[in-house]
Write a protein that holds these residues in place. Sequence first.
Motif, PDB file in Angstrom:
ATOM      1  N   PHE A   1      -4.778  10.877   0.465  1.00 19.04           N
ATOM      2  CA  PHE A   1      -3.416  10.354   0.373  1.00 19.04           C
ATOM      3  C   PHE A   1      -3.326   9.007   1.078  1.00 19.04           C
ATOM      4  O   PHE A   1      -2.702   8.069   0.576  1.00 19.04           O
ATOM      5  CB  PHE A   1      -2.442  11.342   1.012  1.00 19.04           C
ATOM      6  CG  PHE A   1      -1.003  11.118   0.629  1.00 19.04           C
ATOM      7  CD1 PHE A   1      -0.354  12.011  -0.197  1.00 19.04           C
ATOM      8  CD2 PHE A   1      -0.301  10.014   1.088  1.00 19.04           C
ATOM      9  CE1 PHE A   1       0.977  11.807  -0.566  1.00 19.04           C
ATOM     10  CE2 PHE A   1       1.015   9.796   0.731  1.00 19.04           C
ATOM     11  CZ  PHE A   1       1.651  10.702  -0.102  1.00 19.04           C
ATOM     12  N   LYS A   2      -3.953   8.914   2.226  1.00 16.82           N
ATOM     13  CA  LYS A   2      -3.859   7.703   3.037  1.00 16.82           C
ATOM     14  C   LYS A   2      -4.644   6.547   2.452  1.00 16.82           C
ATOM     15  O   LYS A   2      -4.207   5.395   2.480  1.00 16.82           O
ATOM     16  CB  LYS A   2      -4.354   8.017   4.459  1.00 16.82           C
ATOM     17  CG  LYS A   2      -4.151   6.899   5.460  1.00 16.82           C
ATOM     18  CD  LYS A   2      -4.573   7.372   6.849  1.00 16.82           C
ATOM     19  CE  LYS A   2      -4.336   6.284   7.893  1.00 16.82           C
ATOM     20  NZ  LYS A   2      -4.745   6.728   9.243  1.00 16.82           N
TER      21      LYS A   2
ATOM     22  N   ARG B   1       1.167   4.736  -2.817  1.00 17.80           N
ATOM     23  CA  ARG B   1       0.933   6.134  -2.442  1.00 17.80           C
ATOM     24  C   ARG B   1       2.101   7.045  -2.830  1.00 17.80           C
ATOM     25  O   ARG B   1       2.015   8.264  -2.669  1.00 17.80           O
ATOM     26  CB  ARG B   1       0.692   6.251  -0.929  1.00 17.80           C
ATOM     27  CG  ARG B   1      -0.553   5.550  -0.422  1.00 17.80           C
ATOM     28  CD  ARG B   1      -0.919   6.038   0.967  1.00 17.80           C
ATOM     29  NE  ARG B   1       0.123   5.815   1.941  1.00 17.80           N
ATOM     30  CZ  ARG B   1       0.202   4.742   2.724  1.00 17.80           C
ATOM     31  NH1 ARG B   1      -0.703   3.783   2.624  1.00 17.80           N
ATOM     32  NH2 ARG B   1       1.176   4.610   3.606  1.00 17.80           N
TER      33      ARG B   1
ATOM     34  N   SER C   1       4.738   5.881  -8.366  1.00 18.05           N
ATOM     35  CA  SER C   1       4.240   4.573  -7.940  1.00 18.05           C
ATOM     36  C   SER C   1       4.481   3.524  -9.030  1.00 18.05           C
ATOM     37  O   SER C   1       4.648   3.856 -10.202  1.00 18.05           O
ATOM     38  CB  SER C   1       2.747   4.655  -7.613  1.00 18.05           C
ATOM     39  OG  SER C   1       2.036   5.161  -8.720  1.00 18.05           O
TER      40      SER C   1
ATOM     41  N   SER D   1      -4.887   7.862  -3.277  1.00 16.35           N
ATOM     42  CA  SER D   1      -3.629   8.018  -3.997  1.00 16.35           C
ATOM     43  C   SER D   1      -3.076   9.423  -3.804  1.00 16.35           C
ATOM     44  O   SER D   1      -3.800  10.355  -3.428  1.00 16.35           O
ATOM     45  CB  SER D   1      -3.827   7.766  -5.489  1.00 16.35           C
ATOM     46  OG  SER D   1      -4.625   8.795  -6.063  1.00 16.35           O
ATOM     47  N   ARG D   2      -1.800   9.560  -4.068  1.00 19.27           N
ATOM     48  CA  ARG D   2      -1.164  10.870  -3.986  1.00 19.27           C
ATOM     49  C   ARG D   2      -1.754  11.829  -5.011  1.00 19.27           C
ATOM     50  O   ARG D   2      -1.915  13.025  -4.741  1.00 19.27           O
ATOM     51  CB  ARG D   2       0.342  10.724  -4.195  1.00 19.27           C
ATOM     52  CG  ARG D   2       1.104  12.045  -4.034  1.00 19.27           C
ATOM     53  CD  ARG D   2       2.568  11.895  -4.404  1.00 19.27           C
ATOM     54  NE  ARG D   2       3.246  13.185  -4.300  1.00 19.27           N
ATOM     55  CZ  ARG D   2       3.977  13.587  -3.275  1.00 19.27           C
ATOM     56  NH1 ARG D   2       4.142  12.787  -2.248  1.00 19.27           N
ATOM     57  NH2 ARG D   2       4.554  14.778  -3.282  1.00 19.27           N
TER      58      ARG D   2
ATOM     59  N   GLU E   1       0.832  -1.204   0.000  1.00 19.33           N
ATOM     60  CA  GLU E   1       0.000   0.000   0.000  1.00 19.33           C
ATOM     61  C   GLU E   1       0.865   1.253   0.000  1.00 19.33           C
ATOM     62  O   GLU E   1       0.532   2.259  -0.637  1.00 19.33           O
ATOM     63  CB  GLU E   1      -0.916  -0.007   1.226  1.00 19.33           C
ATOM     64  CG  GLU E   1      -1.988  -1.105   1.182  1.00 19.33           C
ATOM     65  CD  GLU E   1      -2.815  -1.146   2.446  1.00 19.33           C
ATOM     66  OE1 GLU E   1      -2.457  -0.441   3.420  1.00 19.33           O
ATOM     67  OE2 GLU E   1      -3.805  -1.896   2.481  1.00 19.33           O
TER      68      GLU E   1
END
Length: 660
Positions: free
Chosen positions: A589-590, A218, A222, A593-594, A214
């Motif tokens: 983000f958590k 993030r 990636s 995705s970024r 995971e």
Amino acid sequence: MASMQNIPKTMKAILLHEYGGSYRFHDAIPVPSHLDDYDVLIAIKSAGFCHTEMLVRDGIIKAKQLPLIPSHEPTGIIVAMGTKVSHEFELGDRVGALGCNHACDQCPDCLNDQPLYCDEYCATGITINGAFAEYQKADSRWLVSLPDEISFEQAAPLMCAGATAFNAIEKCALKKGEILAIIGLGALGHLAVQFAKCMGFKVIAIDNRQEPLELVQRLRYSPDLTIDSSKTDAENAIKQINTLHSSTKYNYPGADATLVLTEPISAFKYALAITKKHGTMMAVGVPREPIPIEFYDLIFRDITVKGSLLASIESARRMVKFVAQHGIKSEIKIYSLEEVPNKIEADQDTNKRLVESEGEIHHHQHRNVQYGRPYFVVLLAAFSSLGGWFFGYDQGVTGGVVVMSSFKKDFCIGLYGNASVCDLPVGTLPSDYRRFLVLYTLLYNVGCFIGAAFISSSVAEKFGRRAIIFTASFLFLIGTSMVIFPPGGSKKIMILILIGRIVEGTGVGCSSFACPLYASEIAPTHLRGMLSGFMQMTIVTGLFLANVVNFLLRNHKWGWRLSNGIILIVPITIMIGIFFCPETPRWLFKKKSRELAEKSLKRIRKTTNVTVELDAIADAIQEEGNQISIKELLTTKKMLQRLGIAIGMHVLNQGTGINP
């Protein structure tokens, strides 16, 4: 040699006194005072903790002598220099150093310009003292200049993990567009993923643990594909890898190269199985057992098996420039020097890079965050705080409506038919009605507890901060509707209303959690206190409005229903408006995705310059993984003091009676 007269005689340091023992903090260790011709003295600003340190601590790798200062990932500032140090370095330069010192200059490796493989060189933090101290002596021939774009904390892991991963990828000799499978997504692996992506390769990230899988998804850079090797065997992994190949009959099944950055033997077997014919397996992880390689893989599949050790100084310098150019980040935790002995024991089994920094725990690289224009975030925080209105309003309205003549008419006179009975002191009211009044208030508070303790956090974590704000408003709307719309005069209706009070309270409990959470996660640091406090302002505003409305409607025939119902406009407004509000970048983000977090942050800040703040969010999320156990919380003196202060403030606050 540059004068050392302004350098203290003693320093703080961490020492290993015996194999298998614990690290110990000392505050009066002699500062290195003798520098050879090529040596520099570095004032350490940050230093990394690597898996190799654990091998030394456990006695698997032997030091020349004990006690020993660990860490071979130093970064800091040059404060003294030997007489033959290259003119490219000056006092005050920001530098990092690889862990190599004073090769023999006489063996075939040294004579063939490969001093990294010299059997006689000294290894920082392994055979000689390292960087878990305020000062460290280093060989200037292994120094790397640090550009301003890279903080000391971010640079420390690059001196081993970064250099090793970068060099290993270079040695794979792949072409752009070819496929690299990276097995083991720890300190080296998550950097290798970013390096390989920026080099233009198709990247497959493989691990048997969910957390690192995971984590790499993030990252800013990636992987193209992630594979959980605990759930996907080699045959099915190859099928997934083949989807990344261009459609041509000339492609072999599998990855062009595999990079093994972990030590279990099963990882090497998996790597060989998914490497294509004529491909390369690069071994970096150090297993404690022999690697089983079948002749079939070497002869009939023509697999090239190589190993990679750290990096040459040229490769390391290329790597640092590459990191600065692409903005590559390490996932790190930061501790003060004094905390290292305790924290290492807690973190040694994690896959994250541990970085020790002088002074307090901090992130220097995030001090210059640009937050853009604040007006939109203030508007969002004000909107989210509307949940405080129905929180405060319902708290304030209850005491007034239960004494209204319209309330008594519906639930006392309607049942007993005698107005005089319903005007008696509370203790002499009919028992059923008295019980109803008690439950009318009590069950609301039960609902508040249910919402705050059991519903809010789970919904917020799984579905997002907007979802829990919507949920809180929806529950309050449904609960209040159950209270105000049914006709009075029936015990069955009274039961329905009491159920409505539970639902209503559950919505209020959820809002007390959701609204300040949303505001705090979208707020820039310099406005966070103010914006998080908006809800308290709306709560007291709601209390005030409730009393005003109660006074104005006290004699109306529908007074208690109107007093309760007027506030419904607020949850309806929130339920509609929340769909026009962005989700918090932190949650995106958590959980997502970024990229989505970046999009949300740009919308909130009204600027495209959000990279530094996004990196700060990433680091903060990473640090959350470093949580202490309940046992530590209740047995550690420092934590007990903090816990006592936190609980005491809430108890005293509630004891004032301000929050009815």
